[in-house]
Design an enzyme around this catalytic site. Sequence first.
Site, PDB file in Angstrom:
ATOM      1  N   GLU A 209       0.911  -1.264  -0.021  1.00  0.00           N
ATOM      2  CA  GLU A 209       0.184   0.139  -0.083  1.00  0.00           C
ATOM      3  C   GLU A 209       0.749   1.403   0.193  1.00  0.00           C
ATOM      4  O   GLU A 209       1.694   1.441   0.599  1.00  0.00           O
ATOM      5  CB  GLU A 209      -0.878  -0.050   1.350  1.00  0.00           C
ATOM      6  CG  GLU A 209      -1.840   1.265   1.306  1.00  0.00           C
ATOM      7  CD  GLU A 209      -2.853   1.267   2.200  1.00  0.00           C
ATOM      8  OE1 GLU A 209      -2.562   0.244   3.257  1.00  0.00           O
ATOM      9  OE2 GLU A 209      -3.526   2.245   2.701  1.00  0.00           O
TER      10      GLU A 209
ATOM     11  N   ARG B 269       5.075 -12.690   9.684  1.00  0.00           N
ATOM     12  CA  ARG B 269       5.736 -11.504   9.538  1.00  0.00           C
ATOM     13  C   ARG B 269       7.189 -11.376  10.137  1.00  0.00           C
ATOM     14  O   ARG B 269       7.375 -11.956  11.136  1.00  0.00           O
ATOM     15  CB  ARG B 269       4.916 -10.295   9.870  1.00  0.00           C
ATOM     16  CG  ARG B 269       4.695  -9.954  10.982  1.00  0.00           C
ATOM     17  CD  ARG B 269       3.766  -8.546  11.226  1.00  0.00           C
ATOM     18  NE  ARG B 269       2.760  -8.385  10.209  1.00  0.00           N
ATOM     19  CZ  ARG B 269       2.762  -7.416   9.406  1.00  0.00           C
ATOM     20  NH1 ARG B 269       3.487  -6.224   9.671  1.00  0.00           N
ATOM     21  NH2 ARG B 269       1.732  -7.111   8.530  1.00  0.00           N
TER      22      ARG B 269
ATOM     23  N   LYS C  96       4.314   0.841   9.339  1.00  0.00           N
ATOM     24  CA  LYS C  96       4.464   2.148   8.737  1.00  0.00           C
ATOM     25  C   LYS C  96       3.751   3.376   9.546  1.00  0.00           C
ATOM     26  O   LYS C  96       4.298   4.460   9.418  1.00  0.00           O
ATOM     27  CB  LYS C  96       3.733   1.994   7.308  1.00  0.00           C
ATOM     28  CG  LYS C  96       4.709   1.250   6.299  1.00  0.00           C
ATOM     29  CD  LYS C  96       3.881   1.289   5.011  1.00  0.00           C
ATOM     30  CE  LYS C  96       3.043   0.123   4.930  1.00  0.00           C
ATOM     31  NZ  LYS C  96       2.529  -0.149   3.632  1.00  0.00           N
TER      32      LYS C  96
END
Length: 563
Positions: A37, A265, A275
């Site tokens: 994204e 992850r 982020k």
Amino acid sequence: MSDDNEKKESLNFIEQIITSDLKEEKHSDIITRFPPEPNGYLHIGHAKSICLNFGLGKTFSGITNLRFDDTNPTKEDVEYVESIKEDIKWLGFEWNDKPYYTSDYFDELYDFAIMLIKKEKAYVCELSAEETSEYRGTPTKPGNESPWRNRSVEENLELFAKMKTGEIAEGKMMLRAKIDMSSPNMHMRDPIIYRILQVPHDRTGDKWNIYPMYDFAHGQSDYLEGITHSICTLEFEVHRPLYDWFLDQLAEKGRTRPRQIEFARLNLSYTVMSKRKLLQLVEENLVNGWDDPRMPTISGFRRRGYTPESMRNFADKVGVARRDGIIDVALLEHSIREDLNKKANRVMGVLNPLKLTITNYPEGQSEELEAINNPEDESQGTRMLPFSKNLYIEQDDFMEDAPRKFFRLSVGREVRLRYAYFVTCNEIVKDENGKVIELLCTYDPASKGGKSPDGRKVKGTLHWADAKSSIKAKVNLYDRLFLTENPDIVEEGKDFKSNINLNSLTTIDAFIEPSVLNANIEDKFQFERLGYFCVDKDSTKEDIIFNRTVTLRDSWAKIAKKK
Ligand code: ATP
Ligand code: MG
């Protein structure tokens, strides 16, 4: 240690799945994708995902798409799009064709929504945000059906069209899938699939006043691109039934459907990765931008002096897991040391200078001494180092009251100056506060090149800088940005920023041998005995700035040895 070209002995669980899918002839070609994204710069967790997805593409002679998941125009930015492309290329990967965008599929996604409405599998709901979450129930308590759930197809079509054209205000209506309000999986409780956002989009302008939710866009975009294996992180495991449900309603018979495979992850000790949090650090000026060398972003690591190879090797060593864990940042540091040890030429630099004067060296004279550029790589050859009467050594290479085991300089002791001569300290000069400011030494002219003239041994070898010919460079000494292993663990009422290391950057002036004047931006060096350093992008020909990539002390190698 593994090399990029080295063949791997065993397949990881994802490779095993793909191998058996190919064997069963489910697909003839493999297509994976990396779907960021564009709402921030990529971090090392993304690097892991990039290496994994592009790596699978390579391993199975398939292709990998880059797809920007640009469904939220309020948070996304072209600056991020550009940085993401640059980071992927820098890591050494090439995406198939051109970059794709979820916004390329807004028409198809809209048509999918219409299909769902026509099948009575979606409805326009007018509950407020609070009501919606109340109606959803909890994991242990079933939800309640929305009073708007049973509108007619015609009414739904009409309202959805009005949402699209902007006739309905933000927050007043949404389109929801009609699934099961009592499902034990909360994601199946009539999830929102479209929301009104009356904001223009970078790529579609003001065509849309509604935007698809991530969950509605993601699986269908994979499907539209013919992705065979959709690799994502574990938190999406619970979304998988929903993605499957959408495609059960919408997919054409016989057309490839993506197989979703989840992996853990990457989490790194002493690092925050989200982020959203990295954006806070940037916006609150706690770091100097996204590519600050202390940031765990790909561009930060690059500026810090990390190489693409070291990051790919790190990703390899971490492997893929099915369970969340925290990787020791020492492993990452080990990866860059391992790579730079092979690649970085050695130079002499003194960070905390102490004057050393060779009293028996002729005034005004100088000479050049041969030094090896990289003992790990003979092809790098040698260079000449200027040497003269006035030198600098490192402050902590001298001790006034030195214990017996201190093998560096003290009054009456002899050491080797690397590639130069044996020197003996005879006297010290102090300032008015009693601080040692200069060492008066004599050298043995017969020890040229640092070789013992008569078999006598010295225990210590010091690096040094010639006072006259060295250049003065600015050096940024970086330390970890966070003080605690898991910065997200905080006391009540505090946030991750309370764990910031306020001394993570020290800038000093250092003396470096003149050969670095020929260096280019991003060139990497080992400053002998000190660590690896990289030429910062803000350097000019006159003013070189170095960033310390990492010190030489390899705590990982020690840990690995003990095991
Ligand atoms: P963050 O939560 O850090 O903001 P994200 O998951 O929202 O990251 P995306 O841009 O949506 O970021 O991620 C793009 C791809 O990178 C996704 O496939 C995601 O699973 C993967 N990814 C993100 N963070 C990590 C991580 N820490 N380890 C491995 N893969 C990751
Ligand atoms: Mg995300």
